[in-house]
Design a protein around this motif. Structure first.
Motif, mmCIF file in Angstrom:
data_model
loop_
_atom_site.group_PDB
_atom_site.id
_atom_site.type_symbol
_atom_site.label_atom_id
_atom_site.label_comp_id
_atom_site.label_asym_id
_atom_site.label_seq_id
_atom_site.Cartn_x
_atom_site.Cartn_y
_atom_site.Cartn_z
ATOM 1 N N PHE A 1 0.823 -1.212 0.000
ATOM 2 C CA PHE A 1 0.000 0.000 0.000
ATOM 3 C C PHE A 1 0.863 1.270 0.000
ATOM 4 O O PHE A 1 0.405 2.331 -0.436
ATOM 5 N N VAL A 2 2.109 1.183 0.475
ATOM 6 C CA VAL A 2 3.010 2.341 0.422
ATOM 7 C C VAL A 2 3.354 2.664 -1.026
ATOM 8 O O VAL A 2 3.341 3.831 -1.441
ATOM 9 N N LEU A 3 3.655 1.635 -1.806
ATOM 10 C CA LEU A 3 3.939 1.824 -3.223
ATOM 11 C C LEU A 3 2.723 2.388 -3.954
ATOM 12 O O LEU A 3 2.839 3.291 -4.796
ATOM 13 N N GLU A 4 1.544 1.892 -3.625
ATOM 14 C CA GLU A 4 0.318 2.385 -4.256
ATOM 15 C C GLU A 4 0.056 3.844 -3.880
ATOM 16 O O GLU A 4 -0.411 4.639 -4.711
ATOM 17 N N ALA A 5 0.357 4.219 -2.637
ATOM 18 C CA ALA A 5 0.158 5.601 -2.198
ATOM 19 C C ALA A 5 1.073 6.552 -2.963
ATOM 20 O O ALA A 5 0.650 7.632 -3.400
ATOM 21 N N ILE A 6 2.340 6.154 -3.158
ATOM 22 C CA ILE A 6 3.288 7.003 -3.880
ATOM 23 C C ILE A 6 2.888 7.116 -5.347
ATOM 24 O O ILE A 6 2.964 8.199 -5.943
ATOM 25 N N THR A 7 2.430 6.015 -5.932
ATOM 26 C CA THR A 7 1.963 6.050 -7.318
ATOM 27 C C THR A 7 0.815 7.039 -7.484
ATOM 28 O O THR A 7 0.774 7.829 -8.435
ATOM 29 N N LEU A 8 -0.103 7.032 -6.544
ATOM 30 C CA LEU A 8 -1.258 7.926 -6.599
ATOM 31 C C LEU A 8 -0.848 9.376 -6.411
ATOM 32 O O LEU A 8 -1.226 10.258 -7.197
ATOM 33 N N LEU A 9 -0.073 9.654 -5.362
ATOM 34 C CA LEU A 9 0.283 11.039 -5.053
ATOM 35 C C LEU A 9 1.220 11.637 -6.093
ATOM 36 O O LEU A 9 1.083 12.808 -6.463
ATOM 37 N N ALA A 10 2.180 10.846 -6.560
ATOM 38 C CA ALA A 10 3.152 11.362 -7.523
ATOM 39 C C ALA A 10 2.520 11.635 -8.883
ATOM 40 O O ALA A 10 2.986 12.511 -9.625
ATOM 41 N N SER A 11 1.458 10.916 -9.204
ATOM 42 C CA SER A 11 0.807 11.125 -10.501
ATOM 43 C C SER A 11 0.147 12.493 -10.606
ATOM 44 O O SER A 11 -0.142 12.958 -11.709
ATOM 45 N N ASN A 12 -0.079 13.140 -9.475
ATOM 46 C CA ASN A 12 -0.714 14.459 -9.468
ATOM 47 C C ASN A 12 0.297 15.603 -9.461
ATOM 48 O O ASN A 12 -0.087 16.759 -9.301
ATOM 49 N N THR A 13 1.582 15.283 -9.599
ATOM 50 C CA THR A 13 2.615 16.318 -9.608
ATOM 51 C C THR A 13 3.321 16.336 -10.952
ATOM 52 O O THR A 13 3.421 15.314 -11.644
ATOM 53 N N SER A 14 3.853 17.502 -11.330
ATOM 54 C CA SER A 14 4.537 17.623 -12.623
ATOM 55 C C SER A 14 5.864 16.885 -12.623
ATOM 56 O O SER A 14 6.319 16.409 -13.668
ATOM 57 N N GLU A 15 6.503 16.778 -11.437
ATOM 58 C CA GLU A 15 7.796 16.095 -11.358
ATOM 59 C C GLU A 15 7.658 14.588 -11.180
ATOM 60 O O GLU A 15 8.643 13.850 -11.289
ATOM 61 N N GLY A 16 6.452 14.137 -10.885
ATOM 62 C CA GLY A 16 6.272 12.705 -10.633
ATOM 63 C C GLY A 16 6.873 12.258 -9.321
ATOM 64 O O GLY A 16 7.236 11.094 -9.151
ATOM 65 N N ARG A 17 6.991 13.209 -8.370
ATOM 66 C CA ARG A 17 7.570 12.901 -7.073
ATOM 67 C C ARG A 17 6.709 13.529 -5.976
ATOM 68 O O ARG A 17 5.952 14.466 -6.231
ATOM 69 N N VAL A 18 6.832 12.996 -4.773
ATOM 70 C CA VAL A 18 6.041 13.497 -3.655
ATOM 71 C C VAL A 18 6.967 13.697 -2.460
ATOM 72 O O VAL A 18 7.927 12.936 -2.246
ATOM 73 N N HIS A 19 6.731 14.758 -1.698
ATOM 74 C CA HIS A 19 7.516 15.015 -0.492
ATOM 75 C C HIS A 19 7.181 13.981 0.579
ATOM 76 O O HIS A 19 6.032 13.556 0.710
ATOM 77 N N LEU A 20 8.188 13.612 1.355
ATOM 78 C CA LEU A 20 7.969 12.608 2.386
ATOM 79 C C LEU A 20 6.974 13.075 3.441
ATOM 80 O O LEU A 20 6.232 12.268 3.999
ATOM 81 N N SER A 21 6.952 14.377 3.730
ATOM 82 C CA SER A 21 5.995 14.894 4.713
ATOM 83 C C SER A 21 4.562 14.685 4.231
ATOM 84 O O SER A 21 3.691 14.276 5.004
ATOM 85 N N ALA A 22 4.327 14.936 2.933
ATOM 86 C CA ALA A 22 2.989 14.728 2.373
ATOM 87 C C ALA A 22 2.630 13.253 2.354
ATOM 88 O O ALA A 22 1.490 12.866 2.626
ATOM 89 N N LEU A 23 3.616 12.409 2.039
ATOM 90 C CA LEU A 23 3.375 10.965 2.030
ATOM 91 C C LEU A 23 3.047 10.476 3.437
ATOM 92 O O LEU A 23 2.111 9.682 3.618
ATOM 93 N N GLY A 24 3.810 10.930 4.431
ATOM 94 C CA GLY A 24 3.550 10.522 5.812
ATOM 95 C C GLY A 24 2.169 10.928 6.279
ATOM 96 O O GLY A 24 1.473 10.150 6.937
ATOM 97 N N GLN A 25 1.755 12.151 5.932
ATOM 98 C CA GLN A 25 0.420 12.616 6.308
ATOM 99 C C GLN A 25 -0.655 11.772 5.645
ATOM 100 O O GLN A 25 -1.668 11.423 6.271
ATOM 101 N N TYR A 26 -0.441 11.432 4.370
ATOM 102 C CA TYR A 26 -1.426 10.630 3.652
ATOM 103 C C TYR A 26 -1.559 9.243 4.273
ATOM 104 O O TYR A 26 -2.669 8.735 4.473
ATOM 105 N N LEU A 27 -0.431 8.617 4.600
ATOM 106 C CA LEU A 27 -0.467 7.284 5.189
ATOM 107 C C LEU A 27 -1.147 7.298 6.554
ATOM 108 O O LEU A 27 -1.883 6.360 6.903
ATOM 109 N N LYS A 28 -0.938 8.363 7.326
ATOM 110 C CA LYS A 28 -1.594 8.480 8.630
ATOM 111 C C LYS A 28 -3.096 8.700 8.485
ATOM 112 O O LYS A 28 -3.894 8.218 9.289
#
Length: 264
Positions: free
Chosen positions: A178-205
């Motif tokens: 589910f961590v890989l799936e979360a990054i795939t989802l969040l990164a797809s909404n950014t122009s760089e295809g990357r997500v900040h760890l703080s945003a990822l941590g908040q999403y997982l929580k």
């Protein structure tokens, strides 16, 4: 130069369902909420037997206000309703904007939802028996685990032989999908295809209030992400991290998309 305006501290209410849990959980709960702000309300709710016997010492020691609720009929628990009403009153009166409910009773799931609908932040401190319904109704769930008790021989004062020093077994590090799936989802909404760890941590929580890398054998989120072959971790200017899919995974996704478009 004008003096900087101090940032107002968050006001935290710690409300304990004394009929549902044990006094040993109290110190852990206070350590948890210390990160959220200043505790302005400390209240413990229960019946005469609970507050007068089991919880009295703990409530006195930690400066909690005991909220005694008599049982008007056999088998009826009035403490839950008192706790819920006091929580809503504290929110509407702006005495607290963050709430810590110390309980494992799923009946409080609706209270959590109502507080959050009004903009309050809610965390739950509970035992392992806490149902998923209550865990997921909160912004964050913290599981308290009792300290290990001595074995019967030690408790009885019988000397025991020292145990041999065994080699320490390495902890098993797991990589939940589910961590890989979360990054795939969040990164797809950014122009760089990357997500900040703080945003990822908040999403997982938000998706799982009880999420912790330690539960999967990792010291932190960075340590966890380094174990994924399909992720690319990058340290940006300023020291913060971003993460995205590796080139191999991006190529696989592109090939899958082209295959689908061709009807294969």
């Amino acid at each position: 130069m004008s003096a900087p305006v101090p940032v107002a501290e968050s006001r935290v209410a710690v409300l304990v369902d004394c009929d549902n849990t044990t006094p040993e959980i109290l110190e852990y709960a206070l350590r948890v909420v210390a990160q959220f702000g200043r505790v302005v309300l400390r209240r413990g709710y229960g019946n005469q037997s609970t507050l007068g016997k089991t919880w009295q010492d703990a409530l006195v020691r930690q400066a909690f206000t005991p909220c005694l609720q008599y049982q008007y009929a056999a088998g009826k628990n009035t403490a839950d309703i008192a706790l819920a009403l006091d929580a809503l009153e504290a929110m509407f009166d702006h005495r607290a904007d963050k709430f810590c409910l110390v309980t494992s009773d799923s009946d409080f799931a609706y209270l959590c939802r109502k507080l959050r609908e009004r903009g309050a932040t809610v965390c739950i401190v509970g035992e392992a028996k806490t149902p998923e319904a209550l865990r997921n109704a909160s912004d964050q769930f913290f599981e308290w685990r009792p300290a290990p008790t001595p074995d019967a021989e030690t408790a009885a004062g019988v000397p025991t032989l020292p145990k041999p020093d065994l080699p320490k077994q390495p902890s098993i590090k797991r990589r939940p999908r589910f961590v890989l799936e979360a990054i795939t989802l969040l990164a797809s909404n950014t122009s760089e295809g990357r997500v900040h760890l703080s945003a990822l941590g908040q999403y997982l929580k938000r998706t799982d209030p009880s999420f912790s890398p330690a539960s999967y054998g990792h010291s932190g989120l960075v340590d966890m992400l380094k174990t994924y072959d399909l992720l690319a971790l990058k340290r940006e200017t300023g020291g913060h991290y971003t993460v995205g899919l590796s080139e191999m995974r991006l190529s696989e996704n592109a090939a899958t998309g082209a295959s689908s478009a061709n009807g294969n």
